[in-house]
Design a protein around this motif. Structure first.
Motif, PDB file in Angstrom:
ATOM      1  N   SER A   1       0.874  -1.176   0.000  1.00 13.62           N
ATOM      2  CA  SER A   1       0.000   0.000   0.000  1.00 13.62           C
ATOM      3  C   SER A   1       0.908   1.223   0.000  1.00 13.62           C
ATOM      4  O   SER A   1       2.125   1.099  -0.130  1.00 13.62           O
ATOM      5  CB  SER A   1      -0.913  -0.001   1.232  1.00 13.62           C
ATOM      6  N   ASP A   2       0.331   2.393   0.193  1.00  7.65           N
ATOM      7  CA  ASP A   2       1.145   3.615   0.261  1.00  7.65           C
ATOM      8  C   ASP A   2       2.034   3.653   1.495  1.00  7.65           C
ATOM      9  O   ASP A   2       3.022   4.379   1.522  1.00  7.65           O
ATOM     10  CB  ASP A   2       0.251   4.855   0.264  1.00  7.65           C
ATOM     11  N   THR A   3       1.678   2.878   2.519  1.00 10.36           N
ATOM     12  CA  THR A   3       2.440   2.945   3.775  1.00 10.36           C
ATOM     13  C   THR A   3       2.943   1.601   4.289  1.00 10.36           C
ATOM     14  O   THR A   3       3.571   1.552   5.343  1.00 10.36           O
ATOM     15  CB  THR A   3       1.580   3.590   4.884  1.00 10.36           C
ATOM     16  N   THR A   4       2.667   0.513   3.568  1.00 10.78           N
ATOM     17  CA  THR A   4       3.124  -0.796   4.033  1.00 10.78           C
ATOM     18  C   THR A   4       3.787  -1.579   2.910  1.00 10.78           C
ATOM     19  O   THR A   4       3.549  -1.317   1.732  1.00 10.78           O
ATOM     20  CB  THR A   4       1.960  -1.644   4.593  1.00 10.78           C
ATOM     21  N   GLY A   5       4.600  -2.540   3.316  1.00 13.04           N
ATOM     22  CA  GLY A   5       5.247  -3.392   2.329  1.00 13.04           C
ATOM     23  C   GLY A   5       6.051  -4.483   3.004  1.00 13.04           C
ATOM     24  O   GLY A   5       6.068  -4.601   4.235  1.00 13.04           O
ATOM     25  N   LYS A   6       6.697  -5.268   2.170  1.00 11.05           N
ATOM     26  CA  LYS A   6       7.579  -6.328   2.653  1.00 11.05           C
ATOM     27  C   LYS A   6       8.964  -6.079   2.072  1.00 11.05           C
ATOM     28  O   LYS A   6       9.102  -5.717   0.903  1.00 11.05           O
ATOM     29  CB  LYS A   6       7.059  -7.699   2.236  1.00 11.05           C
ATOM     30  N   LEU A   7       9.975  -6.276   2.906  1.00 13.97           N
ATOM     31  CA  LEU A   7      11.361  -6.152   2.482  1.00 13.97           C
ATOM     32  C   LEU A   7      11.998  -7.520   2.638  1.00 13.97           C
ATOM     33  O   LEU A   7      12.072  -8.058   3.742  1.00 13.97           O
ATOM     34  CB  LEU A   7      12.099  -5.105   3.308  1.00 13.97           C
TER      35      LEU A   7
ATOM     36  N   VAL B   1       7.120  -4.016   6.800  1.00 12.90           N
ATOM     37  CA  VAL B   1       7.552  -2.626   6.945  1.00 12.90           C
ATOM     38  C   VAL B   1       6.350  -1.687   6.879  1.00 12.90           C
ATOM     39  O   VAL B   1       5.463  -1.865   6.049  1.00 12.90           O
ATOM     40  CB  VAL B   1       8.563  -2.261   5.839  1.00 12.90           C
ATOM     41  N   SER B   2       6.352  -0.692   7.770  1.00 10.10           N
ATOM     42  CA  SER B   2       5.325   0.351   7.765  1.00 10.10           C
ATOM     43  C   SER B   2       5.984   1.719   7.767  1.00 10.10           C
ATOM     44  O   SER B   2       6.894   1.965   8.564  1.00 10.10           O
ATOM     45  CB  SER B   2       4.437   0.259   9.014  1.00 10.10           C
ATOM     46  N   LEU B   3       5.533   2.573   6.872  1.00 11.00           N
ATOM     47  CA  LEU B   3       5.952   3.972   6.874  1.00 11.00           C
ATOM     48  C   LEU B   3       5.130   4.673   7.947  1.00 11.00           C
ATOM     49  O   LEU B   3       3.918   4.743   7.860  1.00 11.00           O
ATOM     50  CB  LEU B   3       5.721   4.618   5.507  1.00 11.00           C
ATOM     51  N   GLU B   4       5.810   5.198   8.971  1.00 12.90           N
ATOM     52  CA  GLU B   4       5.118   5.815  10.105  1.00 12.90           C
ATOM     53  C   GLU B   4       4.864   7.302   9.898  1.00 12.90           C
ATOM     54  O   GLU B   4       3.976   7.868  10.538  1.00 12.90           O
ATOM     55  CB  GLU B   4       5.917   5.592  11.386  1.00 12.90           C
ATOM     56  N   GLY B   5       5.651   7.944   9.034  1.00  6.03           N
ATOM     57  CA  GLY B   5       5.417   9.363   8.809  1.00  6.03           C
ATOM     58  C   GLY B   5       6.575  10.047   8.112  1.00  6.03           C
ATOM     59  O   GLY B   5       7.643   9.470   7.910  1.00  6.03           O
ATOM     60  N   ARG B   6       6.318  11.304   7.740  1.00  6.88           N
ATOM     61  CA  ARG B   6       7.292  12.150   7.050  1.00  6.88           C
ATOM     62  C   ARG B   6       7.376  13.479   7.787  1.00  6.88           C
ATOM     63  O   ARG B   6       6.369  13.958   8.312  1.00  6.88           O
ATOM     64  CB  ARG B   6       6.852  12.436   5.622  1.00  6.88           C
TER      65      ARG B   6
ATOM     66  N   ARG C   1      14.566  16.400   4.796  1.00  5.79           N
ATOM     67  CA  ARG C   1      13.437  15.478   4.899  1.00  5.79           C
ATOM     68  C   ARG C   1      13.812  14.286   5.770  1.00  5.79           C
ATOM     69  O   ARG C   1      14.926  13.785   5.712  1.00  5.79           O
ATOM     70  CB  ARG C   1      13.013  14.992   3.508  1.00  5.79           C
ATOM     71  N   ARG C   2      12.832  13.847   6.546  1.00  2.00           N
ATOM     72  CA  ARG C   2      13.002  12.660   7.394  1.00  2.00           C
ATOM     73  C   ARG C   2      11.804  11.746   7.188  1.00  2.00           C
ATOM     74  O   ARG C   2      10.687  12.203   6.989  1.00  2.00           O
ATOM     75  CB  ARG C   2      13.101  13.051   8.862  1.00  2.00           C
ATOM     76  N   LEU C   3      12.078  10.454   7.258  1.00  3.58           N
ATOM     77  CA  LEU C   3      11.041   9.428   7.179  1.00  3.58           C
ATOM     78  C   LEU C   3      11.177   8.515   8.387  1.00  3.58           C
ATOM     79  O   LEU C   3      12.294   8.230   8.830  1.00  3.58           O
ATOM     80  CB  LEU C   3      11.198   8.592   5.908  1.00  3.58           C
ATOM     81  N   GLY C   4      10.044   8.044   8.885  1.00  6.77           N
ATOM     82  CA  GLY C   4      10.056   7.085   9.980  1.00  6.77           C
ATOM     83  C   GLY C   4       9.453   5.767   9.533  1.00  6.77           C
ATOM     84  O   GLY C   4       8.378   5.741   8.931  1.00  6.77           O
TER      85      GLY C   4
ATOM     86  N   ILE D   1      12.324  -3.168  14.588  1.00  9.06           N
ATOM     87  CA  ILE D   1      13.237  -2.114  14.150  1.00  9.06           C
ATOM     88  C   ILE D   1      12.465  -0.802  14.029  1.00  9.06           C
ATOM     89  O   ILE D   1      11.395  -0.769  13.426  1.00  9.06           O
ATOM     90  CB  ILE D   1      13.870  -2.470  12.788  1.00  9.06           C
ATOM     91  N   GLU D   2      13.003   0.236  14.621  1.00  7.26           N
ATOM     92  CA  GLU D   2      12.515   1.598  14.446  1.00  7.26           C
ATOM     93  C   GLU D   2      13.601   2.330  13.674  1.00  7.26           C
ATOM     94  O   GLU D   2      14.757   2.347  14.118  1.00  7.26           O
ATOM     95  CB  GLU D   2      12.273   2.293  15.790  1.00  7.26           C
ATOM     96  N   ALA D   3      13.274   2.905  12.546  1.00  9.64           N
ATOM     97  CA  ALA D   3      14.284   3.577  11.722  1.00  9.64           C
ATOM     98  C   ALA D   3      13.815   4.971  11.335  1.00  9.64           C
ATOM     99  O   ALA D   3      12.780   5.127  10.700  1.00  9.64           O
ATOM    100  CB  ALA D   3      14.577   2.760  10.468  1.00  9.64           C
ATOM    101  N   GLN D   4      14.579   5.963  11.759  1.00  6.78           N
ATOM    102  CA  GLN D   4      14.336   7.315  11.276  1.00  6.78           C
ATOM    103  C   GLN D   4      15.434   7.613  10.260  1.00  6.78           C
ATOM    104  O   GLN D   4      16.622   7.451  10.541  1.00  6.78           O
ATOM    105  CB  GLN D   4      14.385   8.343  12.406  1.00  6.78           C
TER     106      GLN D   4
END
Length: 190
Positions: A92-98, A115-120, A128-131, A166-169
């Protein structure tokens, strides 16, 4: 696009059951990695991470020494744990598999991270930062981490299943072309 991990706001943690009744958690304090991620083409994502196995910390020194010993990680012979992605699958726009290869104790096995995109956001410097959050579960025996003790009441001292969280910023890296144009612009202003 190249991104770098912000180590002050990122973590690699794991958990396992002890005596089949409580969850013990730990983390790796020292690790580094690279990531290529383009929001318009997430399927092209590439991630490589190297973990210093000696940086394992579960909050209990005696347990940490045992986990670093030849019974488990054997850090004397295998000082690093590595992950290298092989493909990414957006869901989706915010989820996936790695998908990738995880190497522990010299044994490489495929793993899949959810994997989930938590925000921008943008930081105070305008970068720019991504979580992201990523999780997976492993059977430690797949990597030769076989040590255990049978319990009198049944079951085992340490679970085979290890959960990884894993939490990744990420911080966007400036491209070489952008850095060069900034240098040239600064040179013409002198």
């Amino acid at each position: 696009m190249s991104w770098r991990f912000d180590p002050a706001h990122s973590s690699i943690e794991f958990s396992a059951k002890h005596m089949m009744i409580t969850t013990v958690r730990g983390r790796f304090k020292q690790w580094s990695g690279t990531i290529e991620f383009d929001e318009a083409h997430p399927e092209a994502t590439r991630v490589a991470v190297e973990i210093d196995a000696a940086s394992l910390d579960s909050g209990q020194p005696q347990r940490d020494a045992h986990l670093k010993s030849a019974d488990f990680l054997d850090i004397e012979h295998y000082p690093t744990i590595t992950f290298s992605s092989t493909r990414a699958e957006p869901l989706s726009d915010t989820t996936g598999k790695l998908y990738g290869d995880l190497t522990i104790r010299g044994v490489t096995r495929p793993v899949v991270l959810d994997v989930s995109l938590e925000g921008r956001s943008r930081d105070w410097q305008g970068k720019r930062r991504l979580g992201f959050t990523a999780t997976t579960s492993l059977n430690r025996k797949d990597w030769g981490l076989n040590w255990n003790v049978a319990l009198e009441a049944g079951g085992w001292l340490v679970s085979e299943r290890i959960d990884v969280h894993i939490e990744a910023q990420l911080i966007e890296e400036e491209s070489a072309a952008s850095q060069e144009s900034q240098t040239q612009a600064a040179g013409t202003q002198e």
